[in-house]
Design an enzyme around this catalytic site. Structure first.
Site, PDB file in Angstrom:
ATOM      1  N   SER A   1      41.711  44.094  46.034  1.00 16.05           N
ATOM      2  CA  SER A   1      40.908  44.444  44.853  1.00 16.05           C
ATOM      3  C   SER A   1      39.436  44.226  45.179  1.00 16.05           C
ATOM      4  O   SER A   1      39.094  43.369  46.011  1.00 16.05           O
ATOM      5  CB  SER A   1      41.287  43.543  43.681  1.00 16.05           C
ATOM      6  OG  SER A   1      40.358  43.702  42.619  1.00 16.05           O
TER       7      SER A   1
ATOM      8  N   TYR B   1      42.700  35.005  40.273  1.00 14.94           N
ATOM      9  CA  TYR B   1      43.181  36.317  40.744  1.00 14.94           C
ATOM     10  C   TYR B   1      42.232  36.824  41.831  1.00 14.94           C
ATOM     11  O   TYR B   1      42.656  37.303  42.881  1.00 14.94           O
ATOM     12  CB  TYR B   1      43.247  37.281  39.561  1.00 14.94           C
ATOM     13  CG  TYR B   1      43.427  38.737  39.925  1.00 14.94           C
ATOM     14  CD1 TYR B   1      44.693  39.256  40.189  1.00 14.94           C
ATOM     15  CD2 TYR B   1      42.323  39.600  39.993  1.00 14.94           C
ATOM     16  CE1 TYR B   1      44.852  40.600  40.522  1.00 14.94           C
ATOM     17  CE2 TYR B   1      42.481  40.938  40.319  1.00 14.94           C
ATOM     18  CZ  TYR B   1      43.744  41.434  40.583  1.00 14.94           C
ATOM     19  OH  TYR B   1      43.903  42.759  40.906  1.00 14.94           O
TER      20      TYR B   1
END
Ligand code: NAP
Length: 254
Positions: free
Chosen positions: A145, A158
């Site tokens: 990501s 995360y």
């Protein structure tokens, strides 16, 4: 008939019944691969399988919660039983059970995020590598990501888990290069899926995020899928250890 760039290849894609994983599975199959799709819920696997088979694609499917050892083993063993080999692993599953200040996250929250987002890709890689080695090579793509480059507010843990994938990609690429196994990563920006719905489902928040993107729009899952297919193809034969950002120009690194 022209053969697809992945013709003759067998691919395993985790978390592939929705969103980016589904788009990747469909694209790899359209490019000629036989694809094993998977996710936690039997209903999702059945529905997605029916959909892709109706599109004339060569796919099979099985339940696999990537955090469960037995499921990971069944995924790999069933792929080998049904398709004879594994050339491509796309590790796409991730979770984000905690939103807030990182220091407020519990130990259980930390463990969950790292178990699914980091440990599972590593353990799946360990499972497929001996088969790839035996057959003379393979390719692995991890789904990271942009948050791995630029930690996002309120999803700090995360973000860190995705930063870890950047390192995992580098280390695995170096260790596996002698076995002719390439390991790369993609770092999607904001992509229109259920996972990111809170960022784009209301107009105000969508516009606010679009202002931060050079291309002024949220990405589509298919725009990640093409990059994964490229990384798995012969056109990427000299690319390993890399992370390709697929984010419409979102500013996350030089
Ligand atoms: P999504 O649309 O919410 O899809 C989630 C998929 O994962 C579903 O098929 C779900 O099916 C499956 N799944 C969830 N937990 C699983 C588990 N533990 N084991 C196996 N399958 C599981 O998500 P997405 O946006 O496509 O995200 C895919 C990847 O892209 C993730 O790694 C995410 O971090 C990354 N990413 C997404 C964005 C974005 O903006 N969307 C941005 C950057 C990175 P079941 O419910 O049946 O398990």
């Amino acid at each position: 008939m022209q053969l697809g760039v992945l013709s003759g290849k067998v691919a395993v894609v985790t978390a592939s019944t929705k969103g980016i994983g589904l788009a990747i599975a469909r694209r790899l199959a359209r490019d000629g691969a036989q694809v094993m799709i998977s996710s936690r819920k039997q209903d999702n696997v059945d529905q997605t399988l029916a959909q892709l088979l109706a599109e004339g694609l060569s796919v099979s499917g099985i339940v696999c919660h990537v955090g469960k050892k037995e499921d990971r083993e069944v995924l790999v063993n069933e792929t080998l039983r049904r398709h004879g080999k594994i050339d491509i692993l796309v590790s796409n599953a991730a979770t984000n059970p905690f939103v807030g200040r990182m220091l407020d996250c519990s130990e259980e929250g930390w463990d969950k995020i790292f178990e699914i987002n980091v440990k599972a890709p590593f353990l799946l890689t360990k499972l497929v590598v001996p088969h790839m080695e035996r057959q003379g090579g393979g390719t692995i793509v991890l789904v990271g990501s942009i948050a791995g480059y630029r930690p996002a507010p309120f999803i700090g843990l995360y973000s860190i888990s995705k930063t870890t994938l950047l390192g995992l990609t580098k280390v695995l690429a170096d260790e596996l290069a002698p076995a002719n196994i390439r390991v790369n990563c993609i770092a999607p920006g904001i992509i229109k899926t259920q996972f990111s719905a809170s960022l784009w489902s209301d107009d105000n928040s969508r516009q606010r995020f679009e202002e931060t993107i050079s291309m002024r729009r949220i990405g589509e899952p298919e725009e990640c899928a093409g990059t994964v297919s490229f990384l798995c193809s012969q056109d990427a034969a000299y690319i390993t250890g890399e992370t390709i950002v697929v984010a419409g120009g979102f500013d996350c690194r030089l």
